[in-house]
Design a protein around this motif. Sequence first.
Motif, short mmCIF file in Angstrom:
data_model
loop_
_atom_site.label_atom_id
_atom_site.label_comp_id
_atom_site.label_asym_id
_atom_site.label_seq_id
_atom_site.Cartn_x
_atom_site.Cartn_y
_atom_site.Cartn_z
N ALA A 34 0.82 -1.20 0.00
CA ALA A 34 0.00 0.00 0.00
C ALA A 34 0.85 1.25 0.00
O ALA A 34 0.46 2.27 -0.56
CB ALA A 34 -0.92 0.00 1.22
N ALA A 35 2.01 1.20 0.64
CA ALA A 35 2.79 2.42 0.79
C ALA A 35 3.64 2.74 -0.41
O ALA A 35 4.18 3.83 -0.48
CB ALA A 35 3.68 2.31 2.02
N THR A 36 3.80 1.83 -1.36
CA THR A 36 4.66 2.13 -2.49
C THR A 36 3.90 2.40 -3.77
O THR A 36 4.17 3.37 -4.46
CB THR A 36 5.65 0.99 -2.72
N LYS A 37 2.91 1.53 -4.09
CA LYS A 37 2.29 1.68 -5.40
C LYS A 37 1.34 2.87 -5.51
O LYS A 37 1.52 3.71 -6.39
CB LYS A 37 1.63 0.37 -5.78
N PRO A 38 0.31 2.99 -4.67
CA PRO A 38 -0.55 4.17 -4.81
C PRO A 38 0.18 5.47 -4.50
O PRO A 38 -0.17 6.52 -5.05
CB PRO A 38 -1.66 3.93 -3.79
N GLN A 39 1.19 5.40 -3.66
CA GLN A 39 1.94 6.61 -3.34
C GLN A 39 2.66 7.15 -4.56
O GLN A 39 2.61 8.35 -4.85
CB GLN A 39 2.95 6.28 -2.23
N LEU A 88 10.29 7.41 -8.60
CA LEU A 88 10.11 6.04 -9.08
C LEU A 88 11.37 5.22 -8.94
O LEU A 88 11.31 4.00 -8.87
CB LEU A 88 9.66 6.06 -10.54
N LEU A 89 12.54 5.87 -8.90
CA LEU A 89 13.77 5.12 -8.72
C LEU A 89 14.01 4.76 -7.26
O LEU A 89 14.55 3.71 -6.96
CB LEU A 89 14.97 5.94 -9.23
N THR A 90 13.61 5.65 -6.34
CA THR A 90 13.99 5.43 -4.95
C THR A 90 13.00 4.58 -4.18
O THR A 90 13.38 3.91 -3.22
CB THR A 90 14.17 6.76 -4.22
N VAL A 91 11.73 4.62 -4.55
CA VAL A 91 10.73 3.86 -3.80
C VAL A 91 10.98 2.35 -3.86
O VAL A 91 10.92 1.68 -2.82
CB VAL A 91 9.32 4.24 -4.28
N PRO A 92 11.32 1.74 -5.02
CA PRO A 92 11.60 0.30 -5.00
C PRO A 92 12.82 -0.07 -4.17
O PRO A 92 12.86 -1.14 -3.56
CB PRO A 92 11.81 -0.05 -6.47
N VAL A 93 13.83 0.80 -4.14
CA VAL A 93 15.02 0.52 -3.35
C VAL A 93 14.67 0.44 -1.88
O VAL A 93 15.04 -0.51 -1.17
CB VAL A 93 16.10 1.60 -3.62
N ALA A 94 13.94 1.43 -1.40
CA ALA A 94 13.55 1.43 0.01
C ALA A 94 12.65 0.24 0.33
O ALA A 94 12.82 -0.41 1.37
CB ALA A 94 12.84 2.74 0.36
N MET A 126 11.24 20.10 -3.66
CA MET A 126 10.59 18.84 -4.00
C MET A 126 11.58 17.88 -4.63
O MET A 126 11.53 16.66 -4.37
CB MET A 126 9.43 19.11 -4.96
N VAL A 127 12.50 18.40 -5.45
CA VAL A 127 13.51 17.53 -6.06
C VAL A 127 14.38 16.90 -4.99
O VAL A 127 14.63 15.68 -4.99
CB VAL A 127 14.38 18.34 -7.06
N VAL A 128 14.83 17.72 -4.04
CA VAL A 128 15.71 17.20 -2.99
C VAL A 128 14.98 16.19 -2.12
O VAL A 128 15.52 15.15 -1.74
CB VAL A 128 16.27 18.38 -2.15
N LEU A 129 13.71 16.47 -1.81
CA LEU A 129 12.94 15.53 -1.00
C LEU A 129 12.75 14.20 -1.71
O LEU A 129 12.88 13.13 -1.10
CB LEU A 129 11.56 16.13 -0.70
N ALA A 130 12.47 14.26 -3.01
CA ALA A 130 12.29 13.01 -3.75
C ALA A 130 13.60 12.24 -3.84
O ALA A 130 13.60 11.01 -3.85
CB ALA A 130 11.76 13.31 -5.15
N LEU A 131 14.70 12.97 -3.85
CA LEU A 131 15.98 12.31 -4.00
C LEU A 131 16.44 11.66 -2.72
O LEU A 131 16.91 10.53 -2.72
CB LEU A 131 17.01 13.34 -4.48
N VAL A 132 16.35 12.37 -1.59
CA VAL A 132 16.92 11.84 -0.35
C VAL A 132 15.87 11.50 0.69
O VAL A 132 16.20 11.12 1.80
CB VAL A 132 17.92 12.84 0.27
N GLY A 133 14.62 11.61 0.38
CA GLY A 133 13.59 11.34 1.37
C GLY A 133 13.48 9.89 1.75
O GLY A 133 12.87 9.55 2.78
N PHE A 134 14.02 9.02 0.94
CA PHE A 134 13.92 7.59 1.25
C PHE A 134 15.06 7.10 2.12
O PHE A 134 15.04 5.96 2.57
CB PHE A 134 13.87 6.79 -0.05
N THR A 135 16.09 7.94 2.36
CA THR A 135 17.24 7.46 3.12
C THR A 135 16.90 7.21 4.57
O THR A 135 17.59 6.43 5.23
CB THR A 135 18.39 8.47 3.04
N GLY A 136 15.86 7.86 5.09
CA GLY A 136 15.46 7.59 6.46
C GLY A 136 15.00 6.15 6.63
O GLY A 136 15.50 5.41 7.48
#
Lengths: 138, 106
Positions: A41-46, A78-84, B66-76
């Motif tokens: 739920a947290a990756t696809k609809p997001q 779209l690149l970072t969500v699958p990694v996390a 927004m660009v910076v958040l999308a880039l590094v927001g997943f590191t947490g």
Amino acid sequence: MSWDAVQEVAGAVLLLLGAALCLTAALGLVRFPDIMSRMHAATKPQSLGLLFVLGGMALSLRDTRLLGLLILIAVLQLLTVPVAAHLVGRAAFRTNQLRTDLTDPDELADDLARAGFHRGSGTGDRQTDDQTDDHTPE
Amino acid sequence: MTAVTVIITAAVIVLVAAAALSLVRMVAGPSALDRAVSADVMVAVVIAALATEASVNQHATTVPIMVVLALVGFTGSLSMARFVAGQDASGNWEAPKSWPEGEGPR
């Protein structure tokens, strides 16, 4: 209705659709039973909600110089969500947080069992009989 | 009240509800990984909220944020998944392993 007004309304509707998809993601986060389904739920609809919101913003602002940056935001998301999601799923599996009563079949557990490792089912006990198993396939 | 204003007001209310629901999961999540996933959702909601505000006030000054958040927001969530010990519902702590017992990195 002029073309500008149509684009404004279309942008606002896309913003609302994107916000509704983000609400779907958060709702699934609250309602799903375990960590793996919450990640669905947290990756696809997001991701799709964010794409809609960026599209709505592009239509509302109607600035062609923005388009490159908005596409960059979408690509980065779209690149970072699958990694996390991959790393969180791997950590959840290795710490026995996967509920095997909701998972069918669990191919990774079968492979690991054939190699000599056995997982608990969410109670934290992990038995590894690496010393006693002779590593022959079943 | 034009149609655009009504629609964008509804979108803002929906975004606030999404942020509140992910906050519920962040507080109630039985393990650290649930909280990591809800942090990821919150970052996306923040990006959406910045985009909504930019389209309401007709400016583009927050797009680099927004660009910076999308880039590094997943590191947490990424660092939490990699380094925080997992805790299941019964309260037993167990550190994540990256390779099977008895073997080293391949």
